[in-house]
Scaffold this active site. Structure first.
Site: not given
Length: 684
Positions: A209, A213, A238, A350, A365, A369, A405
């Site tokens: 992960h 990114h 994802h 995103e 998104h 978080h 997610h």
């Protein structure tokens, strides 16, 4: 100084990242200009360098160059946590990335990086440097260390570090024993969600992960963000994480993860990460049971967002899906068609800088978080840092990551459900029929996967600052599987040689209650296992494909690659490939855990027409062995079909089960995944 030497010097900057530059790093002693030394150490730098220098260290003299303006970047303190979900941090990282990208050559970059090293927040510095090194043409062959080596505190229980420091201080090199991490150290079996902690907290998954990114940053200019189908890849990678997690839950007698859709109700899942940040010198906060998301107001990070903002962004995105278009910043309409629509939607969800309208559609998104990561202190009354879900590196450890997610993926599935359904003719490949498929695992019956526990060691010494040099290993336990192969029999009744793309997926055979699946529920449970080109001569063909060749995964050795071992030759194509390919799914988790009596699964194999799949490009020297989830370095995604094809759309009328969905170029094989509760000791 040769270019190769400069590249090696850049790698040394990852060694003990919070120590000042005048301390020996990777057996290199950096002699920096006086103006590079921070005020704190100006009077003692030479003395300390001499005292702690190693006799066999190589001296590296750093040239003085015009210094960049770091004023904005230094607003993030050296001892603060860093999160790419925080817009302020994203902007600061983009500025530093551009400073590194604009350096004239690697030697110039090294000098600027040495100046920034002792001033900039270490997490921010290493992230920005890594993104720049991956995307600069003159440094792309550089082998970037994985983050376990640089910041082991993001992966290991804080108790490990006190034991490690004791080992490094007291025990001579060569006599040190690995520090073993218990498999169950974050919760007990009384916590239901802990049944899948071995998967969520797996080092390889969290490294994947982080690396994904790193390769696909949200900000930093087009050179680092504008990649082929990156929004769609955000969706697909994802979606596959959630599907794999659900598969793992089934293997542990848990139901599918519930979407987090009630943003004002209690969250039943608690999580206590047992991690301390060695940079921020603070523990990652826990989340207790039944907390609720609240409006955020974090003045120190310039964060102010309400739950109502999230609801507005969500509703605008749903409205765009229903209308079939989004509104760009300039007021124009962009159609969400069946080719580019999912990519546009991915960039919006995103909220990368490729989003056509960040102001209108927001950062759904990312702020999700953040709201979850600050749930314990949403208005910063207690000056608490964010929790693990607020950091790409640690987010997948937390059960709430998958609930969030699952919601994010449901937005994409709303869009996929609006697309025209594939007809049987579109799915079929005239003249190509798959007549048989089986799985071969050594010393096992046909169509049986076998999994077990494996112990492995990883060296964390390069991330333990202000200690005597020398390796200290951490021993962890992870899932693994026996190697296997697919044997596929295909009949080509066409007039000549045919080319195709073989697509292999795996899904649970039944739902969590043991009931047969409806196709439209099962299709989102399929996990991709492999995808590869095949050439079919006339008549019967037998295709054998080894599990180690998977287009999804990277080998264990590459996931946990070391700075010094398994290194391809300098300047070789293999070195460039080695670096980018750190992105793939960890091979040891290709196969779900299974159960002792054999978890029932279905293997799906399809061969599509390569003429409709191929993307014209030269892939020589490119990383494409983990292309399914990570794409191809510097190229187009190597499959023209939508990602997840043929399971990316709702089935045609009448195809309400997998068997009714099949066409002649597809086949399903019932199989079992058998787990043995044995532990294999570390590899030599």
């Amino acid at each position: 100084m040769s270019n190769t030497a400069v590249l090696n010097d850049l790698v040394a900057l990852y060694d003990r990242p919070t120590e000042p530059m005048f301390r020996v790093k990777a057996k290199k002693s950096f002699k920096v200009p006086k103006e590079y030394v921070t005020d704190r150490f100006k009077n003692v730098a030479v003395e300390i360098s001499n005292r702690f220098g190693e006799d066999d260290s190589e001296t590296v003299t750093i040239d003085s160059v015009p210094l960049p303006d770091l004023a904005d970047i230094l607003t993030l303190g050296r001892e603060e946590n860093f999160s790419l979900f925080i817009p302020k941090h994203r902007n600061l990282s983009a500025k530093l990335i551009n400073i590194f990208l604009q350096a004239e050559n690697p030697k110039h970059l090294l000098s600027i990086a040495c100046y920034a090293h002792d001033r900039v927040n270490p997490y921010l510095f290493i992230y920005a440097l890594s993104v720049a090194l991956i995307h600069r043409k003159d440094t792309k062959s550089l082998k970037i260390p994985n983050q376990i080596q640089t910041f082991p505190d993001k992966y290991f229980d804080s108790q490990v570090f006190s034991q490690g420091k004791e080992e490094m201080t007291v025990v001579p090199q060569g006599l040190r024993r690995p520090i073993e991490i218990p498999r169950d150290y974050t919760a007990s079996d009384l916590e239901e969600e802990h049944r899948v902690a071995y998967w969520r907290e797996d080092l390889g998954i969290n490294l994947h992960h982080w690396h994904w990114h790193l390769v696909y940053p949200t900000d930093g200019g087009e050179i680092v963000t504008k990649k082929d189908r990156r929004g769609e890849l955000f969706y697909y990678s994802h979606q596959q994480i959630v599907a794999r997690y659900n598969f793992e839950r089934f293997c542990n007698a848990l139901k599918r993860v519930e979407r987090l859709t009630d943003w004002q109700g209690p969250i039943k899942e608690a999580y206590f990460p047992k991690l301390d940040s060695l940079v921020a010198k603070r523990a990652y906060p826990a989340r207790v049971q039944d907390m609720t998301m609240q409006d955020l107001d974090i003045p120190g990070q310039n964060i102010k967002v309400d739950v109502d903002d999230m609801i507005r962004w969500r509703d605008r995105i749903y409205r765009a899906i229903a209308d079939g278009f989004i509104t760009a910043t300039n007021g124009s309409k962009m159609n969400l068609d069946d080719v580019t629509g999912i990519d546009i939607l991915g960039n919006i969800m995103e909220s990368s800088e490729l989003s056509p309208n960040r102001q209108l559609y927001g950062n759904l998104h990312g702020f999700g978080h953040l709201m979850l990561s600050y749930i314990h202190d949403p208005r910063s009354h207690h000056l608490e840092p964010f929790g693990v879900i607020g950091d790409f590196t640690t987010a997948m450890r937390d059960p709430i990551f998958y609930r969030w997610h699952a919601f994010v993926d449901d937005v994409f599935q709303q869009f996929n459900g609006s697309l025209p359904r594939y007809t049987a003719e579109q799915l079929d490949y005239a003249g190509v029929q798959i007549t048989d498929v089986n799985i071969k695992t050594p010393n096992a019956p046909d169509n049986e996967f076998r999994t077990f526990w494996q112990q492995s060691d990883v060296d964390m010494s390069r991330g333990v600052d202000f200690q005597d040099p020398g390796s200290v290993f951490v021993r962890f336990t992870h899932l693994n599987h026996e190697p296997f192969s697919y044997n596929i029999t295909v009949n080509n009744t066409g007039n000549g040689v045919q080319e195709g793309t073989c697509r292999i997926f795996l899904a649970p055979a039944t739902d969590e209650r043991g009931n047969p699946w409806l196709f439209n529920n099962q299709r989102v449970m399929f996990v991709e296992m492999d995808r590869f080109k095949v050439t079919l001569r006339q008549g019967q063909n037998t295709i054998t494909r080894n599990s180690t060749q998977s287009s999804v995964t990277i080998p264990f050795e590459r996931t946990f690659r070391d700075l010094d071992t398994n290194r391809p030759a300098e300047g070789s194509e293999e070195l460039d490939i080695f670096n980018f390919c750190g992105c793939g799914w960890p091979h040891h988790l290709l196969v779900p855990k299974g159960t002792p009596d054999g978890f029932k699964a279905q293997l799906f194999v399809m061969i599509s027409n390569y003429a409709d799949d191929k993307v014209e490009q030269d892939l020589s020297g490119s990383c494409n062995d983990a292309e399914s989830y990570c794409g191809v370095r510097g190229g187009k995604y190597p499959d023209k079909r939508p990602m997840g094809y043929p399971f990316n759309r709702v089935a045609r009328q009448g195809a309400d089960t997998l068997q009714r969905f099949l066409t002649g170029n597809m086949i399903v094989q019932n199989c079992r995944i058998v787990h043995s509760d044995r532990t294999v000791r570390p590899r030599s």
